[in-house]
Scaffold this motif. Structure first.
Motif, PDB file in Angstrom:
ATOM      1  N   CYS A  99      41.479  39.006  39.746  1.00 48.37           N
ATOM      2  CA  CYS A  99      40.709  38.646  40.864  1.00 48.37           C
ATOM      3  C   CYS A  99      40.437  37.198  41.016  1.00 48.37           C
ATOM      4  O   CYS A  99      40.534  36.787  42.182  1.00 48.37           O
ATOM      5  CB  CYS A  99      39.314  39.508  40.864  1.00 48.37           C
ATOM      6  SG  CYS A  99      39.088  41.090  41.124  1.00 48.37           S
ATOM      7  N   ALA A 100      40.138  36.254  40.132  1.00 49.03           N
ATOM      8  CA  ALA A 100      40.060  34.854  40.155  1.00 49.03           C
ATOM      9  C   ALA A 100      41.306  34.169  40.592  1.00 49.03           C
ATOM     10  O   ALA A 100      41.087  33.589  41.645  1.00 49.03           O
ATOM     11  CB  ALA A 100      39.516  34.411  38.663  1.00 49.03           C
ATOM     12  N   MET A 104      39.757  36.316  44.983  1.00 50.67           N
ATOM     13  CA  MET A 104      38.695  37.540  44.914  1.00 50.67           C
ATOM     14  C   MET A 104      38.951  38.421  46.115  1.00 50.67           C
ATOM     15  O   MET A 104      38.286  38.519  46.934  1.00 50.67           O
ATOM     16  CB  MET A 104      37.306  36.786  45.386  1.00 50.67           C
ATOM     17  CG  MET A 104      36.980  35.835  44.162  1.00 50.67           C
ATOM     18  SD  MET A 104      37.103  36.152  42.426  1.00 50.67           S
ATOM     19  CE  MET A 104      35.724  37.087  42.376  1.00 50.67           C
ATOM     20  N   PRO A 105      40.269  39.453  45.758  1.00 55.31           N
ATOM     21  CA  PRO A 105      40.400  40.369  46.817  1.00 55.31           C
ATOM     22  C   PRO A 105      39.328  41.659  46.621  1.00 55.31           C
ATOM     23  O   PRO A 105      38.481  41.653  45.755  1.00 55.31           O
ATOM     24  CB  PRO A 105      41.779  40.796  46.367  1.00 55.31           C
ATOM     25  CG  PRO A 105      41.784  40.615  44.971  1.00 55.31           C
ATOM     26  CD  PRO A 105      41.072  39.145  44.748  1.00 55.31           C
ATOM     27  N   SER A 106      39.344  42.574  47.660  1.00 56.79           N
ATOM     28  CA  SER A 106      38.332  43.629  47.601  1.00 56.79           C
ATOM     29  C   SER A 106      38.842  44.487  46.611  1.00 56.79           C
ATOM     30  O   SER A 106      40.384  44.477  46.121  1.00 56.79           O
ATOM     31  CB  SER A 106      38.490  44.391  48.958  1.00 56.79           C
ATOM     32  OG  SER A 106      38.076  43.819  49.746  1.00 56.79           O
ATOM     33  N   SER A 125      29.762  41.452  47.338  1.00 58.18           N
ATOM     34  CA  SER A 125      30.414  40.275  48.109  1.00 58.18           C
ATOM     35  C   SER A 125      31.531  40.649  48.124  1.00 58.18           C
ATOM     36  O   SER A 125      32.335  39.921  48.993  1.00 58.18           O
ATOM     37  CB  SER A 125      30.013  39.153  47.386  1.00 58.18           C
ATOM     38  OG  SER A 125      30.518  38.932  46.278  1.00 58.18           O
ATOM     39  N   LEU A 126      32.509  41.399  47.198  1.00 58.94           N
ATOM     40  CA  LEU A 126      33.710  41.376  47.393  1.00 58.94           C
ATOM     41  C   LEU A 126      34.141  42.455  48.503  1.00 58.94           C
ATOM     42  O   LEU A 126      35.628  42.634  48.353  1.00 58.94           O
ATOM     43  CB  LEU A 126      34.465  41.809  46.016  1.00 58.94           C
ATOM     44  CG  LEU A 126      34.193  40.888  44.923  1.00 58.94           C
ATOM     45  CD1 LEU A 126      34.987  41.219  43.709  1.00 58.94           C
ATOM     46  CD2 LEU A 126      34.804  39.417  45.186  1.00 58.94           C
ATOM     47  N   GLN A 127      33.372  43.078  49.179  1.00 59.37           N
ATOM     48  CA  GLN A 127      33.595  44.065  49.948  1.00 59.37           C
ATOM     49  C   GLN A 127      34.556  45.274  49.364  1.00 59.37           C
ATOM     50  O   GLN A 127      35.619  45.638  50.084  1.00 59.37           O
ATOM     51  CB  GLN A 127      34.244  43.504  51.341  1.00 59.37           C
ATOM     52  CG  GLN A 127      33.376  42.581  51.861  1.00 59.37           C
ATOM     53  CD  GLN A 127      33.869  42.000  53.048  1.00 59.37           C
ATOM     54  OE1 GLN A 127      34.803  41.328  52.974  1.00 59.37           O
ATOM     55  NE2 GLN A 127      33.212  42.408  54.058  1.00 59.37           N
ATOM     56  N   PRO A 128      33.974  46.037  48.356  1.00 63.41           N
ATOM     57  CA  PRO A 128      34.716  47.003  47.782  1.00 63.41           C
ATOM     58  C   PRO A 128      34.963  48.245  48.748  1.00 63.41           C
ATOM     59  O   PRO A 128      34.301  48.468  49.507  1.00 63.41           O
ATOM     60  CB  PRO A 128      33.971  47.381  46.441  1.00 63.41           C
ATOM     61  CG  PRO A 128      32.626  47.010  46.773  1.00 63.41           C
ATOM     62  CD  PRO A 128      32.811  45.893  47.946  1.00 63.41           C
ATOM     63  N   VAL A 129      36.170  49.095  48.260  1.00 67.62           N
ATOM     64  CA  VAL A 129      36.324  50.421  48.709  1.00 67.62           C
ATOM     65  C   VAL A 129      35.673  51.123  47.737  1.00 67.62           C
ATOM     66  O   VAL A 129      36.147  51.256  46.648  1.00 67.62           O
ATOM     67  CB  VAL A 129      37.814  50.713  48.909  1.00 67.62           C
ATOM     68  CG1 VAL A 129      38.096  51.871  49.438  1.00 67.62           C
ATOM     69  CG2 VAL A 129      38.343  49.608  49.955  1.00 67.62           C
ATOM     70  N   SER A 130      34.537  51.814  48.114  1.00 65.83           N
ATOM     71  CA  SER A 130      33.557  52.686  47.019  1.00 65.83           C
ATOM     72  C   SER A 130      34.299  54.021  47.024  1.00 65.83           C
ATOM     73  O   SER A 130      34.487  54.493  48.019  1.00 65.83           O
ATOM     74  CB  SER A 130      32.138  52.568  47.258  1.00 65.83           C
ATOM     75  OG  SER A 130      32.067  52.958  48.605  1.00 65.83           O
TER      76      SER A 130
END
Length: 160
Positions: A99-100, A104-106, A125-130
């Motif tokens: 990610c770094a 910092m993608p989802s 804050s990374l706007q994940p797909v849960s």
């Protein structure tokens, strides 16, 4: 000598890691504070830039303190070239190393991870797909959400 270094370095690293995590939590909280439509509307403007710059820098620093150095060989694909990253085996905290350097993608994550005290805010804050393990339609909903984000023409960040 090894014992002495362990006695000195272990607490020092633990303090640095705790400080960096709290700092990342603070920036993630600021970026998502009063954001309309948590998770359903992409972060834009200063919020997205804050996540990309500060959390990326803090994540790199965190892994450096833990003893990992990330070197990227080649060119990282842009959002237009690759709206979706694939990382395997996708089962450990080493996924965060990716990610770094990629801005910092989802991420695709279990829904339960969002309720974890400090990490949940950073993950939000990374706007994940849960993904919910209890919902029988969750797999279909996840594929639909990833497809929607991939076809959004840059409105959403890349998905890993």
């Amino acid at each position: 000598q090894t014992v002495l270094q362990g006695i000195i370095l272990l607490p020092l690293r633990a303090i640095c890691i705790a400080f960096l995590l709290l700092l990342a939590w603070l920036f993630a909280s600021i970026a998502t504070f009063r954001h309309p439509g948590k998770g359903s509307v992409p972060l834009k403007g200063w919020r997205r830039r804050m996540i990309q710059t500060t959390l990326s820098c803090l994540t790199r620093t965190l892994f450096f303190v833990m003893g990992f150095q990330v070197k990227v060989k080649g060119k990282i694909a842009s959002l237009q070239e690759a709206p979706i990253f694939v990382a395997a085996p996708h089962s450990s905290f080493f996924d965060a190393i990716i990610c770094a350097p990629t801005g910092m993608p989802s991420v695709v994550s279990r829904a339960e991870n969002l309720s974890t005290p400090v990490f949940g805010t950073i993950l939000s804050s990374l706007q994940p797909v849960s993904v919910s393990r209890q919902d029988p339609d969750s797999r279909k909903n996840t594929v639909t959400e990833i497809t929607k984000r991939a076809l959004s023409r840059g409105q959403w960040p890349q998905v890993i």
